[in-house]
Design an enzyme around this catalytic site. Sequence first.
Site, PDB file in Angstrom:
ATOM      1  N   SER A  15      53.315  87.626 103.035  1.00  0.00           N
ATOM      2  CA  SER A  15      52.068  87.960 104.134  1.00  0.00           C
ATOM      3  C   SER A  15      51.457  89.179 103.811  1.00  0.00           C
ATOM      4  O   SER A  15      52.041  90.348 103.155  1.00  0.00           O
ATOM      5  CB  SER A  15      52.690  87.513 105.206  1.00  0.00           C
ATOM      6  OG  SER A  15      52.946  88.715 106.047  1.00  0.00           O
ATOM      7  N   SER A 141      53.019 104.838 106.509  1.00  0.00           N
ATOM      8  CA  SER A 141      51.937 104.662 107.556  1.00  0.00           C
ATOM      9  C   SER A 141      51.409 105.899 108.072  1.00  0.00           C
ATOM     10  O   SER A 141      51.886 106.835 107.900  1.00  0.00           O
ATOM     11  CB  SER A 141      52.766 103.872 108.922  1.00  0.00           C
ATOM     12  OG  SER A 141      52.018 103.991 109.930  1.00  0.00           O
ATOM     13  N   TYR A 154      60.181 103.101 114.521  1.00  0.00           N
ATOM     14  CA  TYR A 154      59.166 102.765 113.326  1.00  0.00           C
ATOM     15  C   TYR A 154      58.778 104.274 112.436  1.00  0.00           C
ATOM     16  O   TYR A 154      58.859 104.228 111.340  1.00  0.00           O
ATOM     17  CB  TYR A 154      58.110 102.078 113.744  1.00  0.00           C
ATOM     18  CG  TYR A 154      57.056 101.462 112.794  1.00  0.00           C
ATOM     19  CD1 TYR A 154      57.253 100.598 111.737  1.00  0.00           C
ATOM     20  CD2 TYR A 154      55.692 102.066 112.835  1.00  0.00           C
ATOM     21  CE1 TYR A 154      56.329 100.423 110.893  1.00  0.00           C
ATOM     22  CE2 TYR A 154      54.965 101.884 111.737  1.00  0.00           C
ATOM     23  CZ  TYR A 154      55.048 100.786 110.899  1.00  0.00           C
ATOM     24  OH  TYR A 154      54.048 100.360 109.905  1.00  0.00           O
ATOM     25  N   LYS A 158      59.509 105.518 108.672  1.00  0.00           N
ATOM     26  CA  LYS A 158      58.468 105.772 107.897  1.00  0.00           C
ATOM     27  C   LYS A 158      58.523 107.208 107.150  1.00  0.00           C
ATOM     28  O   LYS A 158      58.301 107.410 106.103  1.00  0.00           O
ATOM     29  CB  LYS A 158      57.188 105.500 108.376  1.00  0.00           C
ATOM     30  CG  LYS A 158      57.014 104.140 108.656  1.00  0.00           C
ATOM     31  CD  LYS A 158      57.020 103.114 107.375  1.00  0.00           C
ATOM     32  CE  LYS A 158      56.572 101.586 107.624  1.00  0.00           C
ATOM     33  NZ  LYS A 158      56.747 100.561 106.442  1.00  0.00           N
ATOM     34  N   THR A 189      46.860  92.540 109.763  1.00  0.00           N
ATOM     35  CA  THR A 189      47.914  91.851 109.318  1.00  0.00           C
ATOM     36  C   THR A 189      48.692  91.168 110.344  1.00  0.00           C
ATOM     37  O   THR A 189      48.349  91.486 111.412  1.00  0.00           O
ATOM     38  CB  THR A 189      48.967  92.519 108.244  1.00  0.00           C
ATOM     39  OG1 THR A 189      49.613  93.496 109.172  1.00  0.00           O
ATOM     40  CG2 THR A 189      48.164  93.071 107.234  1.00  0.00           C
TER      41      THR A 189
HETATM   42  N1  NAP Z   1      48.951  96.395 108.977  1.00  0.00           N
HETATM   43  C1  NAP Z   1      49.116  97.795 109.266  1.00  0.00           C
HETATM   44  O1  NAP Z   1      48.060  98.164 109.978  1.00  0.00           O
HETATM   45  C2  NAP Z   1      49.890  98.650 108.869  1.00  0.00           C
HETATM   46  C3  NAP Z   1      49.961 100.263 109.173  1.00  0.00           C
HETATM   47  C4  NAP Z   1      50.792 101.034 108.641  1.00  0.00           C
HETATM   48  C5  NAP Z   1      51.985 100.515 107.661  1.00  0.00           C
HETATM   49  N2  NAP Z   1      52.203  99.211 107.343  1.00  0.00           N
HETATM   50  C6  NAP Z   1      53.096  98.773 106.763  1.00  0.00           C
HETATM   51  O2  NAP Z   1      52.556  98.075 105.476  1.00  0.00           O
HETATM   52  C7  NAP Z   1      53.697  97.022 105.150  1.00  0.00           C
HETATM   53  C8  NAP Z   1      53.618  95.780 105.226  1.00  0.00           C
HETATM   54  O3  NAP Z   1      52.937  95.238 106.256  1.00  0.00           O
HETATM   55  P1  NAP Z   1      51.854  94.128 106.552  1.00  0.00           P
HETATM   56  O4  NAP Z   1      50.902  95.034 107.702  1.00  0.00           O
HETATM   57  O5  NAP Z   1      51.464  93.732 105.326  1.00  0.00           O
HETATM   58  O6  NAP Z   1      52.510  93.161 107.660  1.00  0.00           O
HETATM   59  P2  NAP Z   1      53.098  91.509 107.585  1.00  0.00           P
HETATM   60  O7  NAP Z   1      51.909  90.744 106.989  1.00  0.00           O
HETATM   61  O8  NAP Z   1      53.979  91.482 108.745  1.00  0.00           O
HETATM   62  O9  NAP Z   1      54.072  91.875 106.187  1.00  0.00           O
HETATM   63  C9  NAP Z   1      55.433  92.268 106.453  1.00  0.00           C
HETATM   64  C10 NAP Z   1      56.291  91.251 105.705  1.00  0.00           C
HETATM   65  O10 NAP Z   1      57.568  91.807 105.635  1.00  0.00           O
HETATM   66  C11 NAP Z   1      58.412  90.788 105.538  1.00  0.00           C
HETATM   67  N3  NAP Z   1      59.848  91.293 106.318  1.00  0.00           N
HETATM   68  C12 NAP Z   1      59.994  91.867 107.585  1.00  0.00           C
HETATM   69  N4  NAP Z   1      61.235  91.867 107.710  1.00  0.00           N
HETATM   70  C13 NAP Z   1      62.030  91.471 106.625  1.00  0.00           C
HETATM   71  C14 NAP Z   1      63.098  91.504 105.969  1.00  0.00           C
HETATM   72  N5  NAP Z   1      64.387  91.757 106.646  1.00  0.00           N
HETATM   73  N6  NAP Z   1      63.653  91.111 104.626  1.00  0.00           N
HETATM   74  C15 NAP Z   1      62.472  90.757 103.705  1.00  0.00           C
HETATM   75  N7  NAP Z   1      61.234  90.796 104.373  1.00  0.00           N
HETATM   76  C16 NAP Z   1      60.957  91.056 105.456  1.00  0.00           C
HETATM   77  C17 NAP Z   1      57.890  89.979 106.613  1.00  0.00           C
HETATM   78  O11 NAP Z   1      58.316  88.526 106.619  1.00  0.00           O
HETATM   79  P3  NAP Z   1      58.256  87.719 108.042  1.00  0.00           P
HETATM   80  O12 NAP Z   1      56.952  87.161 107.803  1.00  0.00           O
HETATM   81  O13 NAP Z   1      59.249  86.579 107.852  1.00  0.00           O
HETATM   82  O14 NAP Z   1      58.497  88.690 109.159  1.00  0.00           O
HETATM   83  C18 NAP Z   1      56.448  89.998 106.139  1.00  0.00           C
HETATM   84  O15 NAP Z   1      56.137  89.120 105.314  1.00  0.00           O
HETATM   85  C19 NAP Z   1      54.996  97.323 106.189  1.00  0.00           C
HETATM   86  O16 NAP Z   1      56.011  98.176 105.723  1.00  0.00           O
HETATM   87  C20 NAP Z   1      53.957  98.216 107.342  1.00  0.00           C
HETATM   88  O17 NAP Z   1      55.073  98.662 108.085  1.00  0.00           O
HETATM   89  C21 NAP Z   1      51.133  98.409 107.877  1.00  0.00           C
END
Ligand code: NAP
Length: 264
Positions: A15, A141, A154, A158, A189
């Site tokens: 995702s 992040s 968190y 990071k 997301t």
């Molecule tokens: N979106 C933002 O605004 C933002 C901002 C700063 C940093 N980030 C970083 O960007 C990265 C991607 O996040 P995203 O925003 O794309 O969110 P996301 O759609 O929630 O993607 C995170 C993915 O990580 C998977 N995951 C969580 N725990 C896991 C585990 N124990 N083992 C394997 N997979 C696991 C989740 O699976 P499930 O669906 O099963 O939970 C999900 O598919 C993350 O590291 C996040 O901290 C995001």
Amino acid sequence: MKFDGKTCWVTGAASGMGKTVSLRLALEGARLILSDRDAEGLKETAREIEQTGGSARIEPIDMTDTEAIFATARRVIEEGEIIYGLYQFAGISQRSLVAETPIENDRKIMEVNFFGVVALTKAVLPHMIENGEGQLVGTSSLVGKFGFPYRSAYSSSKHALHGFFESLVAENSKYNIRVSMLIPGRVQTNISKFALKKDGKEHGQMDPGQASGITAEKAAKIIIRGLKKEKREIWVGGKEMLMLHIRRFFPRLYFYLATRIKPM
Ligand SMILES: NC(=O)c1ccc[n+]([C@@H]2O[C@H](COP(=O)([O-])OP(=O)(O)OC[C@H]3O[C@@H](n4cnc5c(N)ncnc54)[C@H](OP(=O)(O)O)[C@@H]3O)[C@@H](O)[C@H]2O)c1
């Protein structure tokens, strides 16, 4: 650099940004290895990649399971994959105050966001050194650059990634190992929906700030552009990225603003 014909391993590929970056890498001609704990989501990402003529292999992993991480990497390499890039997106966020967060939650967030990333990197790095090249990507992040209320664990996880990858590249750039750190701001997301509350349950909603962020598709476009240039740091977001300048050049203003963040 070009991704054409290269094998790229992406975590969090079921995702959000992990998925959109996987789809874009496939369009650039890369072969994908897709990992996440969500096996059904991975099948859907692989299906979408194959629909556009790309090729993907699924390797479900729980990033808290160190043994499984090393065993999977060993098997993938033994089966002949030549891994060029490792792009780690799997992560969980947090919505709780330091004073009310049980230590178990801190550990859980560190397990996924830090130790999981460290384990998979260590499992693949010797293979990359042997191959004479490799691109490693850690997803930090905005709050990997400064502290932020309700994100203590968190933010710590990071920050820790920066120390790890910066040390790694200092040791290994002579082997043609490149590192890019992603600094996303607000991207639409599921990250805030699955953020851990103090009781260990999921936050269950997308925060209004995040809902006003850029789309995961736009984020992927920015990320791929930065990766092609092998940028050390890739900023991914909109006007919220201004906080990086405020923190650096006007730290007192940053502290003033940070104390005024409302509970969410
Ligand atoms: N979106 C933002 O605004 C933002 C901002 C700063 C940093 N980030 C970083 O960007 C990265 C991607 O996040 P995203 O925003 O794309 O969110 P996301 O759609 O929630 O993607 C995170 C993915 O990580 C998977 N995951 C969580 N725990 C896991 C585990 N124990 N083992 C394997 N997979 C696991 C989740 O699976 P499930 O669906 O099963 O939970 C999900 O598919 C993350 O590291 C996040 O901290 C995001």
